[in-house]
Design an enzyme around this catalytic site. Structure first.
Site, PDB file in Angstrom:
ATOM      1  N   ASN A   1      -1.281  -3.409  16.036  1.00  0.00           N
ATOM      2  CA  ASN A   1      -1.206  -4.017  14.327  1.00  0.00           C
ATOM      3  C   ASN A   1      -0.211  -3.390  13.613  1.00  0.00           C
ATOM      4  O   ASN A   1      -0.210  -2.279  13.502  1.00  0.00           O
ATOM      5  CB  ASN A   1      -2.504  -3.828  13.811  1.00  0.00           C
ATOM      6  CG  ASN A   1      -2.505  -3.856  12.503  1.00  0.00           C
ATOM      7  OD1 ASN A   1      -1.824  -4.758  11.766  1.00  0.00           O
ATOM      8  ND2 ASN A   1      -3.577  -3.116  11.841  1.00  0.00           N
TER       9      ASN A   1
ATOM     10  N   ARG B   1      31.165   7.404  -2.969  1.00  0.00           N
ATOM     11  CA  ARG B   1      29.632   7.964  -3.547  1.00  0.00           C
ATOM     12  C   ARG B   1      28.967   6.787  -4.618  1.00  0.00           C
ATOM     13  O   ARG B   1      27.785   6.863  -5.079  1.00  0.00           O
ATOM     14  CB  ARG B   1      29.543   9.082  -4.631  1.00  0.00           C
ATOM     15  CG  ARG B   1      29.762  10.393  -3.619  1.00  0.00           C
ATOM     16  CD  ARG B   1      30.187  11.475  -4.729  1.00  0.00           C
ATOM     17  NE  ARG B   1      29.168  11.575  -5.763  1.00  0.00           N
ATOM     18  CZ  ARG B   1      29.441  12.289  -7.004  1.00  0.00           C
ATOM     19  NH1 ARG B   1      30.678  12.619  -7.211  1.00  0.00           N
ATOM     20  NH2 ARG B   1      28.536  12.134  -8.063  1.00  0.00           N
TER      21      ARG B   1
ATOM     22  N   TYR C   1      34.421  15.758 -16.133  1.00  0.00           N
ATOM     23  CA  TYR C   1      33.185  16.115 -16.543  1.00  0.00           C
ATOM     24  C   TYR C   1      33.043  17.437 -17.362  1.00  0.00           C
ATOM     25  O   TYR C   1      33.841  18.096 -17.016  1.00  0.00           O
ATOM     26  CB  TYR C   1      32.079  16.449 -15.267  1.00  0.00           C
ATOM     27  CG  TYR C   1      30.815  17.188 -15.543  1.00  0.00           C
ATOM     28  CD1 TYR C   1      30.014  16.377 -16.489  1.00  0.00           C
ATOM     29  CD2 TYR C   1      30.223  18.198 -15.200  1.00  0.00           C
ATOM     30  CE1 TYR C   1      28.673  16.809 -16.789  1.00  0.00           C
ATOM     31  CE2 TYR C   1      29.100  18.652 -15.484  1.00  0.00           C
ATOM     32  CZ  TYR C   1      28.215  18.096 -16.114  1.00  0.00           C
ATOM     33  OH  TYR C   1      27.048  18.640 -16.576  1.00  0.00           O
TER      34      TYR C   1
ATOM     35  N   LEU D   1       0.989  -1.407   0.159  1.00  0.00           N
ATOM     36  CA  LEU D   1      -0.148   0.055   0.049  1.00  0.00           C
ATOM     37  C   LEU D   1       0.931   1.167  -0.058  1.00  0.00           C
ATOM     38  O   LEU D   1       1.786   1.311   0.863  1.00  0.00           O
ATOM     39  CB  LEU D   1      -0.766   0.221   1.125  1.00  0.00           C
ATOM     40  CG  LEU D   1      -1.756  -1.152   1.496  1.00  0.00           C
ATOM     41  CD1 LEU D   1      -2.672  -0.908   2.725  1.00  0.00           C
ATOM     42  CD2 LEU D   1      -2.584  -1.691   0.244  1.00  0.00           C
TER      43      LEU D   1
ATOM     44  N   ALA E   1      -0.663   4.535  -1.421  1.00  0.00           N
ATOM     45  CA  ALA E   1      -1.478   5.560  -2.255  1.00  0.00           C
ATOM     46  C   ALA E   1      -1.881   6.552  -1.382  1.00  0.00           C
ATOM     47  O   ALA E   1      -2.087   7.811  -1.839  1.00  0.00           O
ATOM     48  CB  ALA E   1      -2.884   5.177  -2.525  1.00  0.00           C
TER      49      ALA E   1
ATOM     50  N   ARG F   1       2.078  14.733   6.242  1.00  0.00           N
ATOM     51  CA  ARG F   1       3.374  15.132   7.348  1.00  0.00           C
ATOM     52  C   ARG F   1       4.839  15.290   6.896  1.00  0.00           C
ATOM     53  O   ARG F   1       5.450  15.782   7.650  1.00  0.00           O
ATOM     54  CB  ARG F   1       3.239  14.414   8.710  1.00  0.00           C
ATOM     55  CG  ARG F   1       1.843  14.597   9.335  1.00  0.00           C
ATOM     56  CD  ARG F   1       1.734  13.487  10.490  1.00  0.00           C
ATOM     57  NE  ARG F   1       1.433  12.264   9.785  1.00  0.00           N
ATOM     58  CZ  ARG F   1       1.278  11.175  10.426  1.00  0.00           C
ATOM     59  NH1 ARG F   1       1.453  11.102  11.853  1.00  0.00           N
ATOM     60  NH2 ARG F   1       0.848   9.762   9.825  1.00  0.00           N
TER      61      ARG F   1
ATOM     62  N   LYS G   1      33.992   8.418  -6.847  1.00  0.00           N
ATOM     63  CA  LYS G   1      33.028   7.738  -7.300  1.00  0.00           C
ATOM     64  C   LYS G   1      33.209   7.140  -8.472  1.00  0.00           C
ATOM     65  O   LYS G   1      34.037   7.227  -9.295  1.00  0.00           O
ATOM     66  CB  LYS G   1      32.219   8.912  -7.931  1.00  0.00           C
ATOM     67  CG  LYS G   1      30.764   8.902  -8.567  1.00  0.00           C
ATOM     68  CD  LYS G   1      30.417   9.735  -9.425  1.00  0.00           C
ATOM     69  CE  LYS G   1      31.007   9.349 -10.794  1.00  0.00           C
ATOM     70  NZ  LYS G   1      30.831  10.290 -12.000  1.00  0.00           N
TER      71      LYS G   1
ATOM     72  N   ASN H   1       6.549   8.674   8.711  1.00  0.00           N
ATOM     73  CA  ASN H   1       5.386   9.865   8.306  1.00  0.00           C
ATOM     74  C   ASN H   1       5.760  11.307   8.351  1.00  0.00           C
ATOM     75  O   ASN H   1       5.260  11.990   7.841  1.00  0.00           O
ATOM     76  CB  ASN H   1       4.194   9.491   9.614  1.00  0.00           C
ATOM     77  CG  ASN H   1       3.490   8.188   9.697  1.00  0.00           C
ATOM     78  OD1 ASN H   1       3.213   7.976   8.461  1.00  0.00           O
ATOM     79  ND2 ASN H   1       3.438   7.614  10.550  1.00  0.00           N
TER      80      ASN H   1
ATOM     81  N   GLY I   1      -9.426   4.218   2.139  1.00  0.00           N
ATOM     82  CA  GLY I   1      -8.957   3.376   3.112  1.00  0.00           C
ATOM     83  C   GLY I   1      -8.292   2.415   2.894  1.00  0.00           C
ATOM     84  O   GLY I   1      -8.239   1.875   1.438  1.00  0.00           O
TER      85      GLY I   1
HETATM   86  C1  UD1 Z   1      -3.078   1.253   9.748  1.00  0.00           C
HETATM   87  C2  UD1 Z   1      -3.922   0.454  10.326  1.00  0.00           C
HETATM   88  C3  UD1 Z   1      -3.567   0.458  11.798  1.00  0.00           C
HETATM   89  C4  UD1 Z   1      -1.984  -0.013  11.823  1.00  0.00           C
HETATM   90  C5  UD1 Z   1      -1.028   0.741  11.056  1.00  0.00           C
HETATM   91  C6  UD1 Z   1       0.419   0.311  11.169  1.00  0.00           C
HETATM   92  C7  UD1 Z   1      -6.086   0.510   9.180  1.00  0.00           C
HETATM   93  C8  UD1 Z   1      -7.437   0.983   8.985  1.00  0.00           C
HETATM   94  N1  UD1 Z   1      -5.263   0.793  10.110  1.00  0.00           N
HETATM   95  O1  UD1 Z   1      -3.199   2.592  10.381  1.00  0.00           O
HETATM   96  O2  UD1 Z   1      -4.329  -0.682  12.666  1.00  0.00           O
HETATM   97  O3  UD1 Z   1      -1.670  -0.246  13.462  1.00  0.00           O
HETATM   98  O4  UD1 Z   1      -1.602   0.970   9.837  1.00  0.00           O
HETATM   99  O5  UD1 Z   1       1.051   1.410  10.497  1.00  0.00           O
HETATM  100  O6  UD1 Z   1      -5.599  -0.293   7.969  1.00  0.00           O
HETATM  101  N2  UD1 Z   1      -3.175   3.680   1.975  1.00  0.00           N
HETATM  102  C9  UD1 Z   1      -3.628   3.553   0.995  1.00  0.00           C
HETATM  103  N3  UD1 Z   1      -4.817   3.945   0.379  1.00  0.00           N
HETATM  104  C10 UD1 Z   1      -5.744   4.463   1.356  1.00  0.00           C
HETATM  105  C11 UD1 Z   1      -5.139   4.555   2.726  1.00  0.00           C
HETATM  106  C12 UD1 Z   1      -4.102   4.007   2.874  1.00  0.00           C
HETATM  107  O7  UD1 Z   1      -2.811   2.897   0.101  1.00  0.00           O
HETATM  108  O8  UD1 Z   1      -6.951   4.716   1.080  1.00  0.00           O
HETATM  109  C13 UD1 Z   1      -2.197   3.459   2.582  1.00  0.00           C
HETATM  110  C14 UD1 Z   1      -1.084   4.394   3.053  1.00  0.00           C
HETATM  111  O9  UD1 Z   1      -0.288   5.160   1.986  1.00  0.00           O
HETATM  112  C15 UD1 Z   1      -0.083   3.812   3.967  1.00  0.00           C
HETATM  113  C16 UD1 Z   1      -0.772   2.576   4.416  1.00  0.00           C
HETATM  114  O10 UD1 Z   1      -1.948   2.466   3.448  1.00  0.00           O
HETATM  115  O11 UD1 Z   1       1.047   3.220   3.409  1.00  0.00           O
HETATM  116  C17 UD1 Z   1      -1.484   2.638   6.049  1.00  0.00           C
HETATM  117  O12 UD1 Z   1      -2.555   3.751   5.839  1.00  0.00           O
HETATM  118  P1  UD1 Z   1      -2.413   4.812   7.172  1.00  0.00           P
HETATM  119  O13 UD1 Z   1      -3.553   5.903   6.789  1.00  0.00           O
HETATM  120  O14 UD1 Z   1      -1.061   5.503   7.253  1.00  0.00           O
HETATM  121  O15 UD1 Z   1      -3.000   3.871   8.273  1.00  0.00           O
HETATM  122  P2  UD1 Z   1      -2.671   4.034   9.752  1.00  0.00           P
HETATM  123  O16 UD1 Z   1      -3.756   5.188  10.253  1.00  0.00           O
HETATM  124  O17 UD1 Z   1      -1.460   4.298   9.956  1.00  0.00           O
HETATM  125 CA    CA Z   2       0.496   4.717   8.808  1.00  0.00          CA
END
Ligand code: UD1
Ligand code: CA
Length: 426
Positions: free
Chosen positions: A172, A302, A356, A7, A9, A14, A320, A230, A80
């Site tokens: 988690n 490098r 260069y 994941l 997206a 931050r 390098k 983050n 999500g």
């Molecule tokens: C998530 C978990 C949480 C866990 C934590 C660990 C859920 C609901 N919660 O929370 O339980 O403890 O990760 O780090 O899953 N992303 C997408 N598409 C979306 C939303 C998110 O690709 O629509 C990706 C984000 O880029 C990221 C990852 O999913 O890489 C996690 O998303 P994030 O919003 O950071 O979840 P957390 O609140 O950290």
């Molecule tokens: Ca996260």
């Protein structure tokens, strides 16, 4: 073979950056690259689906040019983590095997841990295994809620948790191994009735229990591995953690590192035993350093640097894309780029390979054969070959190839004007 879904997206607000979060780098490798390498390093996973959204084009072009076995899938809008994983459904319609789900912003995860995690999943005949970790400060993570008999009940996000749930220290980690065939129907049943109004991937635990699947947790041994990025502060900390891991490995292999806190070594650098690295060196990219070398203090490698045994790279020397054969020294204030340097060569202080041409943007090679001695403050203008044993006088600008065992010198003759100062006084 197993598939992975990574994941990436999310926006990464931050980070306060124009760049997508997962393309930020540690030792010039993208965060996402570390995750894909860890996944590929298990040799258990043959295909990766990277879920992209924010600045999808940049991420996709990075993945395309670096990872043949990885495909980007667009998630737009981002509803999500559960919604994100469901984007892979069209590509895995008929796939019935195991899938590992992880995040693109946890670069410290290792292949060994992922292998152990997958083995744990298989050994327990599990349908869903979630990676958990015990955190003294579990804030912001989803909490692992267990039944009184210790079995998994559900995962509750911090924003949805009551006081009792918030007190739980098992969190988690955001990494899952699932039997794809058995869980793919879950995605059409996820609801958004939670504090964030999102489709939570974490709800598959509860869904699994309701559907009589075997749901388990694997508890991570080294919490550092799921350290998530983050913010820029997190990125700096991950840089340090990764470096500490690399330095420790070299110390165990017999490399002397005088000050681990100020020595930076990329994971792709090999170093032979009995080499000494003095404080404040930055060694980036892919390098191979032999045994009994002396590096630094204040040296900068490098990448694409190969040093044979007994090479000295001293203070304020930058190297390098260069190979240096054994017993060669470049001890002070030097730049060596795009070069091949023989053995028993001495590179005097202040030597520069001028590799260069800024007008043509072309970089050219400098080849220095065995036993050559380069006098201090010389400029070697590439392309250039200096044949064996030749001496270059100090302060020379060498603009054409030199034969063997010669002396080359471009210095203006020294003029001494007697009593010049006394005559010009007053
Ligand atoms: C998530 C978990 C949480 C866990 C934590 C660990 C859920 C609901 N919660 O929370 O339980 O403890 O990760 O780090 O899953 N992303 C997408 N598409 C979306 C939303 C998110 O690709 O629509 C990706 C984000 O880029 C990221 C990852 O999913 O890489 C996690 O998303 P994030 O919003 O950071 O979840 P957390 O609140 O950290
Ligand atoms: Ca996260």
């Amino acid at each position: 073979m197993i598939k992975s879904i990574i994941l990436g997206a999310g926006k990464g607000t931050r980070m306060k950056s124009d760049m997508p979060k997962v393309l930020h780098t540690i030792f010039d490798k993208a965060l996402l690259g570390y995750v894909i390498d860890a996944v590929n390093g298990t040799n258990l996973i043959d295909e990766n689906y990277i879920i992209v959204g924010h600045q999808a084009e940049e991420v996709e072009s990075y993945v395309k040019s670096n990872y043949e076995n990885s495909k980007c899938v667009l998630q737009s809008p981002q509803l999500g983590t559960g919604h994100a994983v469901s984007m892979a459904l069209p590509y895995l319609k008929d796939f019935e095997g195991e899938a590992v789900i992880l995040c693109g912003d946890t670069p410290l995860i290792t292949s060994d841990t992922l292998k152990e995690f997958i083995e744990h999943h298989k050994a327990n005949n599990s349908d869903i295994t979630v990676m958990s970790a015990i955190f003294e400060n579990p804030a912001n993570y989803g909490r692992i809620i267990r039944n009184s008999d210790g079995t998994l009940n559900s995962i509750v996000e911090e924003k949805d948790a009551d006081a009792e749930q918030k007190a739980v220290k098992e969190i988690n980690a955001g990494i899952y191994c699932v039997n794809w065939g058995k869980i793919k129907s879950a995605f059409s049943e996820l609801k958004t009735n939670n504090a964030q109004g999102e489709y939570y991937l974490t709800d598959i635990i509860k869904w699994g229990n309701e559907n009589k699947l075997r749901v388990n947790a694997y508890t991570l041994k080294n919490n550092e591995e799921i350290f998530g990025i983050n913010s820029k502060a997190n990125l700096a900390e991950a840089y340090k953690l990764l470096n500490r891991r690399v330095v420790k490995k070299h110390l165990e292999n017999g490399v002397t590192i005088v000050d681990p806190d100020t020595t930076w070594i990329s994971p792709e650098t090999e170093i032979g035993a009995d080499t000494i690295i003095y404080p404040s060196c930055y060694i980036n990219g892919k390098n191979k350093i032999g045994s009994h070398c002396k590096i630094g203090p204040f040296a900068h490698l490098r990448g694409d640097v190969i040093l044979e045994d007994y090479v000295k790279i001293g203070n304020f020397v930058e190297v390098k894309k260069t190979t240096v054969k054994s017993h060669t020294n470049a001890c002070h204030l030097t730049y060596l780029g795009d070069s091949e340097i023989g053995s028993n060569v001495n590179i005097g202080a202040g030597t520069i390979t001028a590799n260069y041409n800024p007008l043509t943007n072309v970089k050219s090679k400098t080849i220095i054969k065995d036993n050559v001695k380069i006098g201090s403050n010389s400029v070697l203008v590439a392309p250039l070959v200096i044949e064996e044993g030749t001496n270059v006088g100090a302060l020379s600008a060498i603009t054409k190839n030199l034969p063997s065992w010669a002396l080359a010198i471009t210095r203006a003759p020294l003029r001494v004007v007697e009593n010049w100062v006394s005559r010009h006084k007053d």
